[in-house]
Design a protein around this motif. Structure first.
Motif, PDB file in Angstrom:
ATOM      1  N   TRP A 250      -2.610 -11.208  -0.711  1.00 26.91           N
ATOM      2  CA  TRP A 250      -1.393 -10.257  -1.191  1.00 26.91           C
ATOM      3  C   TRP A 250      -0.077 -11.074  -1.497  1.00 26.91           C
ATOM      4  CZ3 TRP A 250      -0.107  -5.686  -2.282  1.00 26.91           C
ATOM      5  CH2 TRP A 250       0.980  -5.166  -2.093  1.00 26.91           C
ATOM      6  N   LYS A 285      -3.683  -0.449  -2.401  1.00 31.51           N
ATOM      7  CA  LYS A 285      -3.867  -0.112  -0.993  1.00 31.51           C
ATOM      8  C   LYS A 285      -5.278   0.270  -0.441  1.00 31.51           C
ATOM      9  CE  LYS A 285      -2.399   4.918  -0.785  1.00 31.51           C
ATOM     10  NZ  LYS A 285      -1.190   5.779  -0.303  1.00 31.51           N
ATOM     11  N   GLN A 287      -7.438  -1.864  -1.044  1.00 34.64           N
ATOM     12  CA  GLN A 287      -8.244  -3.178  -1.062  1.00 34.64           C
ATOM     13  C   GLN A 287      -7.067  -4.026  -0.161  1.00 34.64           C
ATOM     14  OE1 GLN A 287     -10.918  -4.624  -1.782  1.00 34.64           O
ATOM     15  NE2 GLN A 287     -11.709  -3.031  -3.058  1.00 34.64           N
ATOM     16  N   TYR A 288      -5.911  -3.641   0.006  1.00 35.01           N
ATOM     17  CA  TYR A 288      -4.655  -4.386   0.643  1.00 35.01           C
ATOM     18  C   TYR A 288      -4.127  -3.428   1.672  1.00 35.01           C
ATOM     19  CZ  TYR A 288      -5.694  -8.146  -3.086  1.00 35.01           C
ATOM     20  OH  TYR A 288      -6.268  -9.007  -4.006  1.00 35.01           O
ATOM     21  N   THR A 289      -4.221  -3.706   3.028  1.00 30.50           N
ATOM     22  CA  THR A 289      -3.408  -2.954   3.855  1.00 30.50           C
ATOM     23  C   THR A 289      -2.062  -3.204   3.835  1.00 30.50           C
ATOM     24  OG1 THR A 289      -3.879  -4.814   5.643  1.00 30.50           O
ATOM     25  CG2 THR A 289      -5.243  -2.992   5.571  1.00 30.50           C
ATOM     26  N   ASP A 290      -1.506  -4.534   3.360  1.00 25.65           N
ATOM     27  CA  ASP A 290      -0.196  -4.843   3.188  1.00 25.65           C
ATOM     28  C   ASP A 290       0.409  -3.944   2.242  1.00 25.65           C
ATOM     29  OD1 ASP A 290       0.041  -6.726   5.214  1.00 25.65           O
ATOM     30  OD2 ASP A 290      -0.730  -8.124   3.654  1.00 25.65           O
ATOM     31  N   ASN A 292      -0.177  -0.653   1.575  1.00 24.95           N
ATOM     32  CA  ASN A 292       0.283   0.525   2.419  1.00 24.95           C
ATOM     33  C   ASN A 292       1.557   0.465   2.965  1.00 24.95           C
ATOM     34  OD1 ASN A 292      -0.294   3.279   2.729  1.00 24.95           O
ATOM     35  ND2 ASN A 292      -0.836   2.832   5.030  1.00 24.95           N
TER      36      ASN A 292
END
Length: 321
Positions: A250, A285, A287-290, A292
């Motif tokens: 990220w 979001k 692929q990357y929770t950060d 969101n």
């Protein structure tokens, strides 16, 4: 085995093409469509959609870019195709796949899938107008309401002399709803020697391999999957070569967003960077929770500088826009 960055209106513009090809893996990019109505467009229009024309038709990383045209009048499209290659586009792509209602109402994009004969006339006129060494490609879907005309559509593009055809493995009615019916491409592909590119629902390396197997295509076009995972093309190339691949973190994604901000260029750029970053986070979001969490931090910000400052704080990198 080529990887092609799909044209996506309002998303994959010059800045996004530059960012994604800098990360690597793509062999070709196709621009957002340029709408052609009833006239030969001035050179400035082509340059607006494809600033890479100022760099021999390539991104700064050296990836060739092909201009895509959308319209219904064969002769006018042919004139504009000729101008596109004269200006430096690496071939010309024709859009017969856009499902947008506003586009279809003006008899452009996917609505032409109902009229294979018109597709033939357009492709043939463009092929005849463009030098033989320049590729003419077409982007289609399996059909409009269903797949009953898939073979006619395919044959129209092939018999008109196109160099290649990219098939989004869904109908217009399907839109972007999963799944993509890759297996429906293979029977079409076996009827011609034309180069066929498979497209739709490729989100990771496993999907890429399944797409190739089920469609019978070596070449694959990436769209939303590349926006959700910006290093998807690079990962595919690496794993295809049997190499170990470490996905972008990220933090590295944030650094790429910062680097892209360096190319802000006056005009509407003050709001452009902010709005485009928010739009892209909608894909990231997945692929990357950060992504969101970060979107929640910036969603009410209007200024590009405010958004950039937040990104800098998150990445611990100092720069200016």
């Amino acid at each position: 085995m080529k990887l092609i960055l799909a044209p996506m209106e309002g998303v994959v513009d010059f800045h996004m093409r530059q960012l994604l090809t800098d990360i690597g893996g793509f062999d070709l990019c196709v621009t957002e469509f340029i709408r052609v109505v009833d006239a030969l467009l001035p050179a400035r229009v082509f340059h607006r959609y494809c600033p890479e024309l100022n760099n021999q038709g390539k991104t700064q990383s050296g990836t060739p870019v092909r201009i895509q045209l959308l319209g219904q009048h064969a002769n006018v499209l042919a004139e504009n195709a000729q101008r596109a290659v004269e200006l430096g586009s690496h071939g010309v792509d024709l859009n017969f796949g856009c499902p947008a209602k506003t586009v279809n109402k003006s008899k452009g994009g996917a609505v032409l899938l109902k009229e294979p004969e018109q597709i033939y006339q357009i492709v043939k006129a463009v092929r005849d107008a463009v030098p033989v060494d320049d590729e003419v490609s077409a982007k289609v879907r399996l059909g409009f309401d269903d797949c009953s005309q898939s073979q006619e559509i395919f044959d129209a593009v092939c018999s008109a002399g196109a160099s290649s055809i990219a098939i989004h493995a869904r109908t217009k009615r399907d839109g972007y709803r999963p799944p993509a019916y890759w297996e429906k491409i293979k029977p079409l592909k076996t009827t011609s020697d034309i180069n066929v590119v498979a497209n739709g629902e490729v989100w990771n390396f496993e999907h890429y391999r399944l797409c190739q197997q089920r469609s019978g295509c070596d070449d694959v076009m990436l769209g939303r999957g590349a926006l959700a995972k910006p290093d998807l093309a690079a990962e595919i190339v690496s794993k295809r070569n049997g190499e170990h691949y470490t996905a972008l973190s990220w933090q590295q994604i944030l650094h790429h967003i910062i680097d892209s901000s360096m190319h802000c260029d006056g005009g509407n750029s003050e709001r452009y960077f902010a709005s485009r970053t928010k739009q892209w986070l909608g894909y990231l979001k997945l692929q990357y929770t950060d992504a969101n969490l970060f979107f929640e931090e910036i969603k009410r910000l209007k200024s590009s500088q405010e958004v950039l400052d937040k990104i800098l704080q998150a990445s611990n990198k100092v720069t200016t826009c």
